[in-house]
Design an enzyme around this catalytic site. Structure first.
Site, short mmCIF file in Angstrom:
data_model
loop_
_atom_site.label_atom_id
_atom_site.label_comp_id
_atom_site.label_asym_id
_atom_site.label_seq_id
_atom_site.Cartn_x
_atom_site.Cartn_y
_atom_site.Cartn_z
N LYS A 52 0.84 -1.21 0.00
CA LYS A 52 0.00 0.00 0.00
C LYS A 52 0.88 1.26 0.00
CE LYS A 52 -3.75 -2.47 2.21
NZ LYS A 52 -4.43 -2.87 3.45
N GLN A 96 -4.27 -1.95 9.81
CA GLN A 96 -4.21 -3.25 9.13
C GLN A 96 -4.75 -4.36 10.03
OE1 GLN A 96 -3.19 -3.65 5.81
NE2 GLN A 96 -4.00 -5.71 6.12
N ASP A 119 -11.11 2.57 4.46
CA ASP A 119 -11.45 1.15 4.36
C ASP A 119 -12.97 0.95 4.31
OD1 ASP A 119 -9.27 -0.53 4.11
OD2 ASP A 119 -8.88 -0.68 6.27
#
Ligand code: NDP
Length: 290
Positions: A52, A96, A119
């Site tokens: 990412k 994460q 997200d």
């Protein structure tokens, strides 16, 4: 033989749109910024976080990688999130998954400013998806799957779609996107308690597999000509490879590709789309926050 849906190619198209949008934002003095927080040392998470951050660098998105030790407390993660919520250079924040067991992941997600929740896991964004409110953030993986269907010209309106899996990250938002006005599919969501799963799947014009079990969807689950989107990323032991494992999806690719009309490979299908849509969401956040 099925058409192979090339996720790398479609992701490259999304990323090229991102580049144009970033140039336009920069011309107005806005550089999109993404913060990626990793708690602990999970090797797969490290790979995801690094890719990412690398993608941000390639596109000219500012990024901050924050690595916290596996002993980090809930309070320390919450403090980090609060700092990032207040940082004007950061438009997107993600923590994460999965964090170590002492961390309450749900509480962390709720602490992220919904305007920076790229997200799409915060309850406010989940609600916006259900409400079909376009100002929310859609989780990257299902958004990527929708983009793949669009890219290969699969007609979703009136189609029978079966989503196997009901997680908040993939299955549930995928079902909402497929049934939303404009997509208009007739959606069935299957899970571990579903009876006669193969029969349910055989009704589908579109199958989305998000189960987490290697090669779970077999050829006899698939109607001839159906479109099969394989979200699964599983590490399967394979001593013939240098790493000692290989990646495979939730679909038995070899046999299903003989029967399906179109299919995503693993790797090279949904995976590259997830990261491309994360970049898109970060740009959307930067545009909204300024
Ligand atoms: P979860 O483990 O959260 O959910 C799995 C779902 O599959 C659950 O709803 C579960 O049912 C269902 N399931 C499990 N066993 C069966 C069964 N025997 N029959 C029918 N349904 C079953 O996984 P995720 O949704 O997070 O991930 C799914 C897969 O996608 C994983 O391989 C993951 O690695 C991958 N993934 C890939 C991403 C990408 O970028 N390509 C991003 C995110 C995930 P129940 O609810 O009843 O337990």
């Amino acid at each position: 033989m099925a058409t192979i849906i090339d996720g790398k190619k479609v992701a490259a198209e999304v990323l090229s749109e991102c580049s144009e949008e970033i140039a336009e934002l920069k011309s107005r003095g806005i550089t999109p910024g993404l913060a990626v927080v990793l708690v602990g040392e999970d090797p797969a998470s490290q790979v995801y976080v690094n890719s990412k951050v690398r993608k941000c660098a390639e596109l000219g998105i500012h990024s901050e990688k924050i690595i916290l030790s596996k002993q980090t407390t809930q309070e320390e993660v919450l403090e980090t999130v609060a700092r990032l919520n207040a940082d004007p250079a950061i438009h997107g924040i993600l923590v994460q998954s999965p964090p170590p067991p002492q961390i309450d992941e749900e509480a962390i997600v709720r602490a992220i400013d919904p305007a920076k929740d790229v997200d799409g896991f915060h309850p406010e964004n989940v609600a916006k998806l259900a409400l079909e409110d376009p100002t929310g953030f859609v989780p990257c993986t299902p958004a990527g799957c929708m983009r793949l269907l669009e890219a290969v010209g699969v007609e979703t309106a009136g189609a029978e779609a079966v989503v196997v899996g009901r997680s908040m990250i993939v299955g549930k938002p995928m079902a909402l996107l497929l049934m939303a006005r404009g997509s208009d599919a007739t959606v069935t969501v299957a899970h571990s308690r579903t009876k006669n799963l193969a029969e349910v799947c055989r009704r589908a014009d579109i199958i989305v597999a998000a189960v987490g079990i290697p090669e779970f969807i077999r050829a006899d689950f698939v109607k001839a000509g159906a479109t099969v989107i394989d979200v699964g990323i599983n590490r399967v032991e394979d001593q013939s490879t240098k790493r000692g494992y290989r990646l495979c999806g939730d679909v038995a690719y070899d046999e299903v590709s003989e029967k399906a009309g179109a299919i995503t490979p693993v790797p090279g299908g949904v995976g590259p789309m997830t990261i491309a849509l994360l970049m898109k969401n970060t740009i959307k956040a930067a545009r909204a926050i300024g």
